[in-house]
Motif scaffolding. Structure first.
Motif: not given
Length: 185
Positions: A161, A159, A132, A115
């Motif tokens: 990831s 985001n 995000n 995060n």
């Protein structure tokens, strides 16, 4: 619903929902626990790393009432399907929020999802007051992740990831909701 969502729904109904198959001989592996254990990866030195919400050191994620994710190192016995020597990995800049999805590059370079966090250790909100995820790069040294730095393409608006590194550490694919990608929201 938007017209784009309707198109996705119709595509799934026509193409995906009509695929029928049966799965047999399913059995639970000894490595499974009641926690959310996911994204296991085996390193060159034979250790197994994974993401889990089994930690007692994390804040509780309001979406599911479970702790945020942490990274773990373990030894996996392929004969018994059991994990042993399971320990939480320290990141040098530990947070009470998500540290997840470890990927290996070359020469002990690793990538993780985390995060956005401000200097006070609190979640930093992006669009819609949601924190995000971003991808960070660091080094793994005796079970400790050091020198974590965010990658250049991260943005608090989107985001980034779940990195996966391939091609001898020269290429990466990852999940994102930024414009220009493939897939849906």
């Amino acid at each position: 619903p938007t017209s784009e969502r309707v198109k996705i729904y119709n595509y799934q109904k026509m193409n995906l929902d009509s695929l029928f198959f049966s799965v047999e001989n399913i059995k639970s592996l000894g490595i499974n626990t009641p926690s959310g254990d996911l994204c296991a990866i085996k390193s060159k030195d034979g250790k197994t790393y994974f993401t889990s919400n089994r930690s007692n050191n994390k804040e509780i994620y309001p979406g599911n009432g479970r702790p945020y994710m942490s990274l773990y190192e373990s030894t996996w016995n392929e004969n018994s399907n059991e994990l042993s020597n399971v320990k939480e990995i320290k990141t040098g800049t530990d947070t009470k929020f998500n540290d997840a999805t470890l990927a290996f590059g070359e020469d002990n370079i690793i990538y993780i999802s985390r995060n956005f966090i401000n200097k006070k250790g609190k979640l930093e909100a992006g669009r819609g007051e949601i924190s995000n995820l971003q991808i960070l790069r660091g080094h793994l040294d005796n079970g400790v992740i050091k020198e974590l730095k965010p990658l250049e393409f991260n943005s608090k608006k989107f985001n980034c990831s779940h990195p996966y590194v391939f091609n001898n550490g020269k290429s990466m694919v990852f999940s994102s909701d930024m414009p220009g990608g493939f897939g849906g929201p």
